[in-house]
Write an enzyme that holds these catalytic residues in place. Structure first.
Site, mmCIF file in Angstrom:
data_model
loop_
_atom_site.group_PDB
_atom_site.id
_atom_site.type_symbol
_atom_site.label_atom_id
_atom_site.label_comp_id
_atom_site.label_asym_id
_atom_site.label_seq_id
_atom_site.Cartn_x
_atom_site.Cartn_y
_atom_site.Cartn_z
ATOM 1 N N TYR A 36 2.030 -11.198 13.359
ATOM 2 C CA TYR A 36 3.046 -9.982 13.134
ATOM 3 C C TYR A 36 4.458 -9.940 13.215
ATOM 4 O O TYR A 36 4.942 -10.400 14.327
ATOM 5 C CB TYR A 36 2.495 -8.942 12.359
ATOM 6 C CG TYR A 36 1.246 -8.401 12.644
ATOM 7 C CD1 TYR A 36 0.862 -9.251 11.264
ATOM 8 C CD2 TYR A 36 0.231 -7.208 12.917
ATOM 9 C CE1 TYR A 36 -0.509 -8.588 10.460
ATOM 10 C CE2 TYR A 36 -0.813 -6.320 12.252
ATOM 11 C CZ TYR A 36 -1.097 -7.720 10.932
ATOM 12 O OH TYR A 36 -2.201 -7.166 10.092
ATOM 13 N N LYS A 198 2.754 -0.189 -2.863
ATOM 14 C CA LYS A 198 2.448 -0.497 -5.130
ATOM 15 C C LYS A 198 2.208 0.823 -5.114
ATOM 16 O O LYS A 198 2.329 1.477 -6.180
ATOM 17 C CB LYS A 198 0.910 -0.754 -5.070
ATOM 18 C CG LYS A 198 1.235 -1.182 -6.180
ATOM 19 C CD LYS A 198 -0.568 -2.717 -6.330
ATOM 20 C CE LYS A 198 -1.424 -2.808 -8.079
ATOM 21 N NZ LYS A 198 -2.330 -3.506 -8.068
ATOM 22 N N PHE A 200 3.154 3.962 -3.642
ATOM 23 C CA PHE A 200 4.390 4.928 -3.889
ATOM 24 C C PHE A 200 5.770 4.290 -4.779
ATOM 25 O O PHE A 200 6.337 5.044 -5.278
ATOM 26 C CB PHE A 200 5.052 5.219 -2.403
ATOM 27 C CG PHE A 200 3.847 6.438 -2.083
ATOM 28 C CD1 PHE A 200 3.628 7.112 -2.374
ATOM 29 C CD2 PHE A 200 3.248 5.836 -0.783
ATOM 30 C CE1 PHE A 200 3.267 8.059 -2.385
ATOM 31 C CE2 PHE A 200 2.122 7.146 -0.641
ATOM 32 C CZ PHE A 200 2.049 7.686 -0.489
#
Lengths: 282, 282, 282
Positions: A36, A198, A200
């Site tokens: 990450y 996706k 919002f």
């Protein structure tokens, strides 16, 4: 619930604030992966933990993942996005995560993606070594199909399969993934539990139809909020999902907890399913 | 063989005639669902049974299904086509079926469709309650995939999976559904065993090709009839199908029995498979 | 490694040369099927064996397959390409293979394709009969899905599933086929292990991209050759593939053995996977 949205580029200070905010809300599990932030987030999180002092570690559970090699300037030796589930890589990756996170144990280590070159017995050996040395308490996988899960579960004890599931991505409900976990009494962790970006920001007909349905239901349930409706929808599945929340906004984190006590009417659950899939059930 | 085509709007009188005709032919199992005829057919069938007198019940097996909620003026509380496999719904639905059918037991109760919200232990509890109270003798499912079947079979004893199979719809032969049942020595019930509406009225190339092949074979087998050829084709599968016949025409019901004793040549079986699928085997 | 490319129309003389060449290289297993060469190749091979003398049989393993009925002028009774896994057909086919191959035992007999009409218990009976009479030593299948494999493995002992796998055809790695075999500790035989015709003569973008990647890697690994790179790629999978080589060229057979000792760098393995599939791993 678990928190983990590590695309954001936070300073250690800001991350320390977020961690404390989460802990205050009872969100005590933090979901990481070595990769990450292009292999940077664990380190920042570790600095934040260090700022917060040693007592905070015992109040939280740290999850991380290993097994993906990412092409990035921080890993010039990686020529192609690839997997490595060799014994040596798993152990080295877990040890690097411990160092980055400034902790001496992980609560949970996951194989990030199913590796076609995975030797299940070798993974089991790596897990046993990490367990016996006290470095990792529990093990699991992420994004595994049922047959991949079974292959590894045959060799070692797995406590979860972290998979994507939300009203716009319902494969797990129908392809055997949740069936297998429910049969084995294993609870999945869920990444993208709302389908946030996706949901919002998307523009397709599925998204518009779903937003319309969820907004109507939010109004019905005391304006609880769209994300709360969607989380409650997920939590209602009998497999017992542990959603990994992505938002970094304190208000939305607070509201997310409301989903734990919100029981949707069964028909409302199917209204969301139908809106997300674009067709009624058979 | 089993009879069940409940789209037709029969009077109790006419249904009583049909029942007697079936019984005379040795077709003694009748396949229902709470929702057939928009929740009306069980009731008409019950009136027909009542006309025929109590002795007839012991000569037949009654199958029904539960778990779908249908949008219809007869159920104004249903806002969306949805499933309900809660304990309360299963028990209430079975009890309503008993009342509608004017009988005090069901031979077989099926969960009509796989419900993503199904708690297998809860379904097992409902089944146990219905069994212990003498209201239902056996249990099964319908339209379940192998992993859905396994999930529930792990908690309770299932005697069948009622699925669609005919020469125009051969998924079950190749997707593991029949493999699983054959391994477990469980015989499927088959809905749409001929693919009737599509077979007799369809217009696509697959249908035309299949009709051509079946007509040629019917001529070869003493003009036994197209539906007999197609039923014999289905019955030849080693899984041991129980077809649910749909026709209400006495002549066609009589002829259907011929399929039980018609053994197709193995190559003829593959001629039908090839015609239905549109390509030869690999 | 195993040899078996029986499309070629070899004389018994030429085949005897090829057999000796293979044996000299340590390639001692020969892969047949009743239908290869339109039911002619086993016979030619048998004549070649006869020329080489009886001592050669003990140095080799003979594999053959049964269960497909092919439309060909040599089988005028076959009206449609079809399968037959009846007890009688399996035994008769194995016995005909013994006669054609001029040997008194087969090392391995495979069911060539999954037959929807297969009665697993009947296949098991045929296998037992062939084993007890000393005619066949081991049994397996070819091109079976996991559920088809499980269905038969539940009734009889299977030592392999011979499937297609190469860098242009990677389904087995992801659809559960290899997962199942790895769990059961069963090694697959691989047909088309290089994807030869497609790899060397194909023109699509996938082929061009793969050839480019493999050529670059061949140069990196001491110009070992493209087919060696592709074989080594296959051999590196933990399931333990037994590739069935197709080439009849002595030089290429010799080189193929190099793959047994070539260990590709893990990232190079993924470069080939990515090139063959056209997208990087998730």
């Amino acid at each position: 619930m678990t928190w983990g949205e590590w695309g954001v580029d936070y300073s250690a200070n800001k991350m320390a604030d977020l961690i404390q905010h989460c802990l205050g809300l009872g969100i005590t599990t933090f979901d990481h992966a070595d990769i990450y932030g292009h292999y940077s987030t664990e380190e920042t999180f570790g600095e934040a933990l260090n700022q917060l002092g040693t007592s905070v570690r015992a109040q939280m559970q740290l999850v991380t993942k290993c097994g993906i090699n990412l092409k990035t300037h921080r890993r010039p030796d990686i020529r192609v996005k690839s997997y490595d589930s060799s014994r040596a890589h798993i152990i080295a990756s877990a040890e690097r995560s411990l160092k980055n996170l400034q902790t001496d144990y992980l609560d949970l280590l996951l194989i990030h993606r199913p590796d076609p070159l995975m030797h299940p017995a070798e993974v089991a050996e790596a897990f046993q070594h990490l367990k016996e040395s006290g470095k990792v308490r529990h093990f699991g996988v992420s994004n595994f199909t049922p047959s991949q899960f079974e292959l590894l579960a045959d060799c070692t004890s797995l406590v979860t399969n972290q998979v994507e599931c939300n009203a716009l991505h319902t494969d797990c409900l129908f392809d055997g993934t949740f069936d297998q976990l429910l049969t084995a009494d294993i609870r999945p962790m869920i990444w993208s539990p709302i389908g946030g970006a996706k949901y919002f920001n998307g523009e397709g007909t599925a998204v518009l139809r779903l937003r319309d349905a969820v907004q109507t239901l939010s109004a019905k349930y005391d304006d609880v909020g769209e994300d709360v409706i969607l989380l409650a929808w997920l939590l209602q599945h009998p497999v017992g999902c542990h959603p990994v929340l992505g938002t970094t906004k304190p208000k939305r984190l607070e509201k997310a907890r409301l989903a734990l006590n919100l029981q949707l009417d069964r028909q409302d659950w199917f209204i969301i399913l139908e809106a997300g899939r674009g067709h009624e059930v058979a």
